[in-house]
Structures are given as C-alpha cells and as structure tokens.
Design a protein around this motif. Structure first.
Motif, PDB file in Angstrom:
ATOM      1  N   GLY A   1     -34.323  36.817 -61.202  1.00  0.00           N
ATOM      2  CA  GLY A   1     -35.318  37.677 -61.859  1.00  0.00           C
ATOM      3  C   GLY A   1     -36.725  37.087 -61.866  1.00  0.00           C
TER       4      GLY A   1
ATOM      5  N   LYS B   1     -40.391  37.039 -61.111  1.00  0.00           N
ATOM      6  CA  LYS B   1     -41.303  38.175 -60.878  1.00  0.00           C
ATOM      7  C   LYS B   1     -42.374  37.796 -59.849  1.00  0.00           C
TER       8      LYS B   1
ATOM      9  N   TYR C   1     -47.293  30.463 -62.360  1.00  0.00           N
ATOM     10  CA  TYR C   1     -46.081  31.167 -62.801  1.00  0.00           C
ATOM     11  C   TYR C   1     -45.319  30.263 -63.776  1.00  0.00           C
TER      12      TYR C   1
ATOM     13  N   GLU D   1     -34.443  37.377 -56.360  1.00  0.00           N
ATOM     14  CA  GLU D   1     -33.831  38.587 -56.937  1.00  0.00           C
ATOM     15  C   GLU D   1     -32.775  38.216 -57.978  1.00  0.00           C
TER      16      GLU D   1
END
Length: 225
Positions: A33, A35, A80, A30
């Motif tokens: 950030g 995703k 990612y 969190e």
C-alpha cells in the motif's frame, strides 16, 4: 582465438534485471500500500542503487547496508514517510520476489544453445548468492553453465583479480583460453582484461569504449565466437 571457456555476467547481460526489478517493485508497492507510482519511485531509486552497488563492489558498504540504505535514501529523497520496519520488509520481499520474474534479454537462449556446442560456459556474478541460482533456474538457463562463481563465495567482488583467478581455477583453465562477456566496463571488462582474459562489452552506450569488442545485442556474439 584459442578460446575454450566463456564466462558470462548474469544481471544486465543475460537476465533482464531492469525489467524484472521493475515488476518486483510494482508487486511490493501494491502489496504494501505504498502511495507511490513505480516509475516515480524507480527514477529516484535507480541512480541511488547504482551508487550503493559501486560502494559495495569497492568493499565500502556491507550487503545489509546496501539493501537497507538504497531504499531509505530513495524514500527520503521522495519525502515519503515510511517506518524502518516497512523498509526492512520491502528489502526482504524484494530479494524473495525478484527471481519470480525471469525475463531474459532477446537472443539469450539462442546464443547459449549456439555456444554450448563448442565452449564450456560459466557465470561470474557480483549478485547475491541466495538469488542468483534461483534466477537462472526459474529462467530455465541454469543447465547451460558448468561453474557459477559468485563474489560472495570468493570473498571479494569483480573487478578484483581474485574473482577471475578463482573462476579460472574452478573451470580448470587459463586466462588466454577464456573470455568474459558482461555489461559493466569496470567490473567485467577491465577486471577480465587485467587478468589476461579477452572480453566483450555488452552495452547500449552511444560511444562504446575503444580497444574492446562492443556488442549491442547478444546475437552479435555469433560474429565473434
């Protein structure tokens, strides 16, 4: 049994590593950030982390390689895109934040209170020295243990017999007066048995290992000690 000293593993035995680790990663994901959902991240990360810890235990990778490699490999497997700098930040934050979550396994305090009346209690851990003591302090269990032996302080890791020999020396005892309680069959149980100590395996395996006492909850220790 003429047991006078009990040696506990910490992570996955008293300190609920999986729960605390998940909360730590949730916070970091969190904050940074990232995703990704924490569960999809952990599904990939957990087996990779286990692999790296085995390599670390076998002296095949360094501490820094473990901390970076387990994250890099996870993000790669998830396709990612992430910078090396951010991986390093996550790696540092993980070690920094982890002791802030201090869930213990059910029955930990009750069992330590029960055992401390008759035995001297100690810790033997392969975990990183800079966080293990903090974890115990923040979880309120540090005062139960006379000696805390980290593999870093010995220079080798469980199941290397040197760790157990060093622990026995620090506790001023001998193998036949000591018992090891831990979750890793290889590191804790075989390591202790090979040094002449007794051992109790804390496991949720459906087919427990033969020839060793197995428990599924810490409260069960009262049946044996």
């Amino acid at each position: 049994m003429n047991i006078k000293h009990i040696f506990f593993d910490l992570d996955h035995t008293l300190w609920d590593f999986d729960k605390n680790s998940k909360l730590t990663f949730k916070q970091i994901i969190e904050e940074q950030g990232v995703k990704l959902n924490v569960d999809e991240f952990l599904n990939i990360y957990l087996p990779i982390n286990l692999k790296y810890w085995k390599l670390y235990r076998d002296e095949k990778v360094s501490k820094s390689t473990l901390r970076y490699g387990r994250l890099k490999e996870t993000f790669d497997a998830l396709n990612y895109k992430i910078s090396d700098d951010l991986i390093s930040i996550i790696s540092e934050d993980y070690i920094k934040y982890l002791p802030n979550y201090n869930h213990l396994f059910e029955g930990t305090v009750e069992v330590l209170e029960y055992l401390k009346q008759k035995y001297e209690l100690h810790i033997i851990t392969n975990g990183f020295e800079e966080v293990q003591n903090l974890k115990m302090q923040k979880a309120g269990i540090d005062t139960y243990f006379k000696e805390v032996i980290t593999s870093e302080s010995v220079g080798v890791k469980k199941p290397n017999p040197k760790v157990f020999e060093f622990a026995l020396m620090k506790a001023e005892t001998i193998a036949k007066e000591a018992i090891m309680i831990g979750d890793s069959y290889e590191a804790d149980i075989l390591g202790a048995l090979n040094c002449g100590m007794l051992a109790i395996h804390f496991t949720n395996e459906t087919t427990p290992k033969k020839g060793v006492i197995n428990i599924q909850s810490l409260i069960q220790l009262k049946q044996y000690l």
